[in-house]
Each structure stands twice: as structure tokens, then as C-alpha cells.
Design an enzyme around this catalytic site. Structure first.
Site, PDB file in Angstrom:
ATOM      1  N   ASP A  33       0.819  -1.212   0.000  1.00  0.00           N
ATOM      2  CA  ASP A  33       0.000   0.000   0.000  1.00  0.00           C
ATOM      3  C   ASP A  33       0.852   1.261   0.000  1.00  0.00           C
ATOM      4  OD1 ASP A  33      -2.310   1.487   2.437  1.00  0.00           O
ATOM      5  OD2 ASP A  33      -1.912   1.915   0.317  1.00  0.00           O
ATOM      6  N   ASP A 218      -1.822   5.739  -4.943  1.00  0.00           N
ATOM      7  CA  ASP A 218      -2.182   4.878  -3.818  1.00  0.00           C
ATOM      8  C   ASP A 218      -2.516   3.455  -4.283  1.00  0.00           C
ATOM      9  OD1 ASP A 218      -4.681   5.121  -1.121  1.00  0.00           O
ATOM     10  OD2 ASP A 218      -3.132   3.643  -1.603  1.00  0.00           O
TER      11      ASP A 218
HETATM   12  C1  LIG Z   1      -6.633  -1.234   3.831  1.00  0.00           C
HETATM   13  C2  LIG Z   1      -6.685  -0.006   2.989  1.00  0.00           C
HETATM   14  C3  LIG Z   1      -5.598   0.705   2.460  1.00  0.00           C
HETATM   15  C4  LIG Z   1      -6.147   1.765   1.746  1.00  0.00           C
HETATM   16  C5  LIG Z   1      -5.452   2.827   0.958  1.00  0.00           C
HETATM   17  N1  LIG Z   1      -4.277   3.335   1.528  1.00  0.00           N
HETATM   18  N2  LIG Z   1      -7.489   1.676   1.860  1.00  0.00           N
HETATM   19  C6  LIG Z   1      -8.488   2.554   1.269  1.00  0.00           C
HETATM   20  N3  LIG Z   1      -7.827   0.579   2.611  1.00  0.00           N
END
Ligand SMILES: Cc1cc(CN)n(C)n1
Length: 329
Positions: A33, A218
Site C-alpha cells: 500500500d 495509492d
Molecule cells: C486497507 C486499505 C488501504 C487503503 C489505501 N491506503 N485503503 C483505502 N484501505
């Protein structure tokens, strides 16, 4: 050390992209992430119910794990999910790139969406360490720790629609993209891989200035969440597109022709997001109505997730805080 490459495998409907890492010799599949900065992992300290179906890191089985006395973490994400627990250090190896003293955030509680997603056993946060949630002493990300020993202070994301791709640390594989990378300055104040977005165009249409809302890259977000100016201009070119409350966003007939979207990254590169990638998935098994991979957000910065990565190879340079993009090979 040197460099490391791991295969990035999409979950069904490309909800997220998973890759294996080794923590203290235990191989664990994780969600990478670039929009957060905690490395946390499912563990044997979770309830039996939460552990079911997952690979659970067992600190007692690692000869190199060291408890970080008094440290804790608690993180929540934009989708409402979250995790919390204790902290230690251990050796992490990702495709050959190794960090011996990586902060490992050992989950003792996780939200329901993590429990039910048995393909993923935690996250590897790859944004800037200033966003790390460990207290009382904030910890560094794997990439931050690895940077000084990597051949180049970079990592890359090569994510594909419905197909395996890769994450690579320490090297930029020029066989994976067309032409040369276009680099944009990263605004590091927020802790995200954030850059300016000053204009866009839809298909072969005219270029329009945006309201100056910046964007982040992201990999942990499934869709491309963009400003309403971009989203309304885009879907005005898609017949049958409309906000569909029951689906939770903009949908269109699955037979619709979707134009490409060109978005400025950093002021001197128009990144093309393929129309085909903006057709995210059918909303139901009839395959009549499809859900848009491009959706609106009022969030500033915009959150450009995997839909954008499916069209663009992305390089993250932690040496000079820049982000590079080029169309996939
Ligand atoms: C677990 C997780 C990571 C992210 C984005 N950074 N989201 C929206 N959910």
C-alpha cells in the site's frame, strides 16, 4: 540489499494486489500500500475467529523477533477498515531486498473486512514514514529502512488488469514500460506520494484546467477517486452513465464505449488512463450494468488507485522524492 522483485497478484475484481514477504523466516502474503506507512501482520495473538483462514505470524516461532517494549499501533484507512496491536522488530525479506531491523506491527485486533479477506494477511505500507502510527516512537517503513542498501533508492509498481504484475525494490526495469519515465516532484508535506494535477482531457477532447487539487498515487485503493470536475467531464462522454445509488457510485451500460482519460501529473506529463481500465466490473451477474473505475471524491488530495496503475507503470524515487510514470509495455 541490492534489489528485490515480487509478483503482484490481483484479488478477484482487482480489489487489491498481493505479494509474498518473509518475516523472521515466515512467508506471508500481504497487501502492498503506497498510501499508508505501517507494516502490520495477522498474528497468533488475534482471536481464533479472526485468525481463521489466514496466515498468522507467530512471534514465538521467529528466532530473530524482538519485542519493542511499550510500543503499540492503531491504524484506520479511508475505507473504514482498521487494525491495532503491539510492535517488535524482525528481519523482512521482500524478493531478496532485506531489512534486519524492520518494525513489525503485530495485530491483536483487525476490522471485519480484513478478517473476511482471507487472501490478505496484512499490509506493507510504502508511503512516507511520517504517517506511521506506532507510538510512543514512530517507526520507519520497509522502503525507508531498505533505501540506503538498495542499488537505487526506488521501488516500482507494475500492476495489470486481471493479470499478475510485480513490485520491485532497488531497480527500475525499463523492459516494463514504453519509452522513458516522466518524473514529477512529490510534495512530501502530507506523507503521501503526492503531486500536482493541473489539467486533464477526455478522449481526443480539449484540455481543461483543474481546480488545482493535488493527487496521490495509492496502490492500496482499488479505484481512481478524482475531483468532480474530472469525473463529470469524463462521464458526460459516456452514454447511459449516471450516479447509481444502489451500486454506490457511477455506473454505465457494460456495452458503453469508454474514452481514455488523460490526467496531468506534476505539470509536464499527461498520463493516459485507458477507457478499458475505467470499466471496473459488472455490478451483478447479469453483466448489463458496469461500475465505473473512475469515481468522484471531495477529498483533497485526490486518491488515484489501482485503476490508474493498470495503465501506468509507476516508479517511486525516495532519493529525490519524485514519482515517475510511463505507459506499460
Ligand atoms: C486497507 C486499505 C488501504 C487503503 C489505501 N491506503 N485503503 C483505502 N484501505
Amino acid at each position: 540489499s541490492g534489489s528485490g522483485t515480487v509478483t503482484a497478484t490481483p484479488e478477484s475484481q482487482d480489489v487489491e494486489y498481493l505479494a509474498p514477504i518473509s518475516i523472521g523466516g515466515q512467508s506471508i502474503v500481504m497487501d502492498f500500500d503506497s498510501g499508508s506507512s505501517d507494516l502490520w501482520v495477522f498474528s497468533t495473538q488475534l482471536s481464533a475467529t479472526a485468525q481463521k483462514g489466514h496466515t498468522n505470524f507467530d512471534t514465538t516461532k521467529s528466532t530473530t523477533f524482538k519485542t519493542m517494549t511499550g510500543a503499540a499501533f492503531s491504524i484506520s484507512y479511508g475505507d473504514g477498515s482498521g487494525a491495532a496491536g503491539t510492535v517488535g522488530t524482525d528481519t523482512v525479506n521482500i524478493g531478496g531486498a532485506t531489512v534486519t531491523n524492520q518494525a513489525i506491527e503485530v495485530a491483536t485486533a483487525v476490522s471485519s473486512s480484513f478478517v473476511s479477506d482471507t487472501n490478505s494477511n496484512g499490509l506493507v505500507g510504502l508511503a512516507f514514514s511520517k504517517l506511521n502510527t506506532v507510538s510512543p516512537t514512530q517507526q520507519k517503513t520497509f522502503f525507508d529502512n531498505a533505501m540506503s542498501t538498495l542499488s537505487q533508492p526506488v521501488f516500482t509498481a507494475d500492476l495489470r488488469k486481471g493479470a499478475v504484475g510485480s513490485y520491485e525494490f532497488g531497480n527500475i526495469d525499463s523492459t516494463k514500460f514504453n519509452g522513458s519515465l516522466s518524473w514529477a516532484a512529490v510534495n512530501t508535506t502530507t506523507g503521501f506520494w503526492q503531486f500536482s494535477n493541473s489539467k486533464f482531457s477526455v478522449g481526443t477532447g480539449a484540455t481543461t484546467a483543474t481546480d488545482g487539487t493535488q493527487a496521490i498515487a495509492d496502490t492500496g485503493t482499488t479505484l481512481m477517486l478524482a475531483s468532480s470536475a474530472i469525473v463529470s467531464a469524463y462521464y458526460s462522454q459516456v452514454s447511459g452513465a449516471a450516479n447509481d445509488a444502489s451500486a454506490g457510485g457511477i455506473t454505465f451500460p457494460c456495452t458503453a464505449t469508454l474514452p481514455d482519460l488523460n490526467v496531468d501529473v506534476g505539470g509536464n506529463y499527461m498520463a493516459l488512463v485507458r477507457g478499458d481500465d475505467i470499466n471496473y466490473a459488472p455490478v451483478d451477474s447479469t453483466g448489463t450494468t458496469c461500475f465505473g473505475g473512475l469515481q468522484a471524491t471531495t477529498n483533497d488530495p485526490q486518491i488515484w488507485g489501482d485503476i490508474m496503475f493498470k495503465s501506468q507503470f509507476v516508479a517511486f524515487n525516495g532519493g529525490n522524492n519524485s514519482i515517475g510514470m510511463a505507459p506499460h509495455q
